[in-house]
Design a protein around this motif. Structure first.
Motif: not given
Lengths: 242, 292, 347
Positions: B215-239
């Motif tokens: 990791f390095f500080p600018a790495k988070h841009w790659e992760w945001i879309a990745m995490l968003m896709s995970v969370v959006v697929l599952g349904g925002m708000g549902s663990i």
């Protein structure tokens, strides 16, 4: 005359926006049905929201049983015994009727007592027992309103405030809502009601309050308000009412 | 056959970690309707805490997890008070918070960048490079541990949400904030609590991430879309949805990565995000179509 | 309890209602000052005369850089400000424009100054296509989809060997001496910026612009008022990609190289958003003022603190403060309180 709740000269509004109510006052006596009427945008709902703590009061006082409520959060005010049912009815659409009733007793610590009270409510409102395990969102408007009103009774509040319980309901169902209100007041629960249908509201109330442009114009016995020619002209739609 | 099993195992182990990375994001959205674009940047914050402890005192990253979690939770409380509390009644709340968290992500990145430079970092406990072998199939210890710890934390979170009184209040607030407030839930407190838990989860995920990814500080841009896709697929708000979404996507990405090329494995997440947003914006388990 | 309803009470209400209605109907009495931007443009057009008396390349560079962002922010404003769809992926169109014209320059030697409008059209076409897909969702979902778009574009550009991959391409330089080398790009960018601001003004005051502003308030109501919201949104997306693409085209040749990590940067997108928010989303002068402010601020950060990390930190900080305390931006806040100086009222 004992006063349960006294609102004096309050000013309130949303966020940093303009004051919606400015100089409203209100007296609530125990055990009666109070009806607030006034045109659209008069600040009726805002007044209820200010009393229950959803809006911060900028000026004036709300005194309940001799205690100032200004600045308390909605959950704290609920614990004092004032319950509010907003226009949207505040139901959990994806929870069953029973779960909704259980949420209604969130502030009760005794779980057994809570279940007993839920049973009591289901006893008194057969339609709710019938739908006990159905999602609240799937019920009709009248049933949802019944649930919202019945739910307030779980914590045995002193005052129940209802914001336009008749909204979007068929006339026949509206009368059922007023019957529930009368039943509540007969049990000693004080009802404070905002009603768009002024005539209907006043006819079913003991005490009438006229609000316009954020100010209380007038308060008095409902029959007197109904009979006043000026109020008939301005707010009850002409002179035909009697 | 062995190859498929191998890819599946690697995908699932990684999916566990990604699920933990996404769970805080999902919780914060569920309770507060904040789409926290700064979440991955805060994960990287947790990773640096772990990294520093590892370099300076040789503390094991997994042992460091509670510290990172609590530290980041405290950061979460401060951030909530500073940035979001006053926005709670804003008319364009959801859009506003997205932009605010975007600004926050830049601040965190800039701060970490000036403190630690943009060099790639990774913690290297012994298990990070070791592996179990079952026949031809190997299971990297680091990813396995990280995946298991992640799932354990998520299980604990789910139990908390389901059975505790606070959890009950959090769920009620997620469903209908105003109703919860009117029924005696202190939603302000619940919001701070949920935000702190969410950012705490970011901190915890950071500890695990520190030896799973570099990791390095600018790495988070790659992760945001990745995490968003995970969370959006599952349904925002549902663990639960987040866990399922993370496992599905990371397995798919593992197959794509092995069979087509490593570059395209990241693309899987972004394309998935695109498709889900358009086909089923409420996700698999979501009950909140107003997000769309 | 006796009831009295004084006459004064009722008449006071009637009086108050009348005042209230008058307040609503009162028009904001402000005349716009179109001469100011024109004068500013004339001044900037004359600025290169300075090169006769010395080397002011740095000044020209700053103006050029600002002009590019004026164009991009004003262009972003068409979608983000008028239609209310906040995109964090507009850097994609900067990249598309830059690469399209840059490739024509590298392969066939045609200057980007000629192909820039074409680059704009390509960007607009891509914007139209993307808009067809992503404008189905709004609010946070749209913002997220725009970030995903940028990420996808970055991966594609990084791995497309024909256009140089992650290492990018070097473009030929022009034959002018150092003193005059910047001038073609300077005038081109100034022209693009002016054209963009003028177009934004025309769009805002057209029926189309009215439709966009209506749908930004309430899409369902706009639709029931007979506005083809889907078409409007997608066209707005294409338009707001067009000018960004043109700016990208000229910027590539000016820099003399193309590289994904210069064009397809989230910071570029963030700057467009930030400039509009700080200046005033949905206003004409807002993005211009925002661009000037942010470029000045960037120069300050870089000059005083050097590192680009500080720049990112500073940009984020300014954005957060702007959002929290001036959500309407400079122009919007001043206009609401009726204190907008006439020279900044271009609407």
């Amino acid at each position: 005359m004992t006063k349960l709740l006294e609102v004096t000269n309050i000013t309130a509004g949303y966020g940093d926006g303009p004051a919606i109510i400015d100089g409203a006052h209100l007296t609530v006596e125990p055990g009666k049905v109070h009806c607030i009427i006034g045109p659209n945008g008069a600040g009726k709902s805002t007044l209820l929201k200010a009393i229950c703590g959803m809006l911060s009061i900028r000026k004036g006082d709300v005194v309940f049983k001799g205690e100032r409520l200004n600045g308390l959060r909605p959950d704290q005010i609920l614990r004092k015994g004032i319950c509010f049912v907003p226009q949207e009815r505040a139901l959990f659409a994806k929870m069953t009727v029973r779960e909704n009733l259980r949420m209604g007793g969130f502030i009760l610590d005794d779980k057994k007592e809570l279940e007993r009270r839920i049973e009591g409510i289901l006893e008194r409102f057969p339609i709710l027992r019938e739908r006990a395990d159905q999602h609240a969102g799937t019920m009709s408007g009248g049933q949802q309103q019944t649930l919202a009103m019945a739910r307030t009774l779980i914590i045995k509040p002193d005052i129940v405030m209802l914001d336009e319980p008749s909204l979007g309901l068929a006339p026949k169902v509206v009368q059922e809502m007023f019957d529930i209100m009368k039943m509540m007041s007969a049990e000693g629960v004080t009802v404070l009601l905002v009603e768009q249908n002024a005539l209907m509201g006043l006819k079913n109330a003991d005490w009438g309050v006229v609000l316009d442009l954020g100010r209380t114009l007038f308060e008095g016995p409902a029959a007197t308000v109904l009979a006043d020619p000026r109020i008939q002209e301005l707010y009850l739609g002409g002179k035909k009412a009697a | 056959m062995a190859e498929i099993l191998q890819i599946l195992i690697l995908g699932l182990a990684l999916g566990g970690v990604i699920a933990l990375m996404g769970s805080g994001l999902s919780l914060v959205f569920g309770v507060m309707r904040i789409v926290n674009l700064a979440h991955p940047a805060l994960i990287i914050g947790g990773a640096y805490i772990t990294y520093l402890a590892f370099k300076a005192f040789d503390i094991d990253p997994i042992a460091m997890l509670p510290v990172a979690a609590v530290t980041m939770a405290a950061v979460g409380v401060v951030l909530y008070r500073l940035l979001f509390q006053r926005e709670a009644r804003s008319a364009k709340y959801s859009e506003m918070t997205v932009l605010l968290t975007f600004a926050l992500a830049m601040m965190v990145e800039g701060l970490l960048g000036s403190l630690f430079t943009n060099t790639q970092r990774v913690t290297s406990p012994d298990y990070a490079t070791a592996a179990f072998f079952i026949g031809d199939v190997f299971i990297p210890k680091g990813q396995l541990y990280a995946g298991l710890v992640s799932l354990a934390i998520i299980a604990a979170l789910s139990l908390f949400l389901k059975y505790s009184r606070l959890g009950y209040a959090i769920r009620a607030t997620t469903q209908n904030r105003e109703a919860a407030e009117l029924l005696g839930v202190n939603v302000q407190f619940i919001s701070v609590l949920a935000f702190a838990i969410g950012i705490g989860l970011a901190g915890a995920a950071g500890s695990l991430v520190s030896f799973v990814f570099s990791f390095f500080p600018a790495k988070h841009w790659e992760w945001i879309a990745m995490l968003m896709s995970v969370v959006v697929l599952g349904g925002m708000g549902s663990i639960l949805g987040t866990v399922v979404g993370a496992l599905i996507l990371s397995v798919v990405a593992a197959f794509v990565g092995t069979w087509i090329g490593a570059t395209w494995s990241t693309l899987t997440f972004f394309l998935a995000l695109f498709i889900i947003l358009l086909v089923r914006p409420q996700g698999l388990f979501g009950e909140k179509p107003e997000m769309a | 309890m006796t009831v009295t309803l004084q006459d004064s009470s009722a008449s006071a209400v009637i009086e108050a209602r009348r005042t209230y209605n008058e307040k609503l109907s009162r028009k904001t009495d402000q005349t716009r000052a179109t001469w100011f931007p024109l004068a500013l443009l004339a001044l900037l057009a004359a600025l290169p005369l300075l090169q006769f008396v010395g080397n002011y390349n740095y000044v020209l560079h700053l103006v050029l850089f600002t002009a590019s962002y004026v164009a991009m922010a004003s262009s972003w404003n068409i979608l983000g400000g008028f239609a209310g769809y906040v995109s964090l992926g507009h850097a994609v169109f900067f990249g598309v424009g830059g690469y399209f014209s840059g490739m024509l320059l590298a392969r066939y030697g045609i200057s980007t100054l000629i192909t820039a409008p074409l680059a704009g059209l390509v960007a607009a076409a891509i914007g139209y296509g993307v808009g067809l897909v992503t404008l189905k969702v709004r609010g946070p979902s749209f913002i997220i989809s725009s970030i995903a778009l940028l990420m996808i574009a970055r991966i594609l550009f990084d791995n497309w060997h024909f256009i140089g991959g992650a290492n990018g391409l070097t473009l030929p330089t022009n034959d002018l001496t150092v003193q005059w080398a910047k001038l073609p790009y300077y005038y081109a960018m100034l022209a693009i910026a002016a054209f963009t601001v003028w177009s934004a003004y025309k769009i805002k005051h057209s029926k189309f612009g009215l439709g966009l502003r209506a749908l930004s308030k309430d899409e369902i109501k706009a639709e029931s008022a007979g506005i083809d919201t889907r078409f409007y949104k997608v066209v707005a997306f294409a338009l707001s990609a067009f000018f960004v693409g043109m700016a990208g085209a000229v910027w590539g040749e000016y820099l003399t190289y193309l590289r994904p990590n210069i064009f397809l940067l989230i910071l570029v997108s963030a700057n467009m958003v930030l400039m509009c928010i700080l200046g005033g989303k949905g206003t004409i002068a807002g993005p211009v003022i925002g661009a000037i402010l942010i470029v000045a601020l960037n120069e300050l950060f870089v000059a005083t603190m050097g590192a680009s990390e500080i720049n990112i930190l500073g940009t984020g900080l300014v954005m957060a403060i702007g959002l929290m305390f001036f959500p309407l931006g400079l122009v919007g806040t001043l206009a609401r309180s009726g204190k907008l100086p006439r020279i900044l009222n271009w609407d």
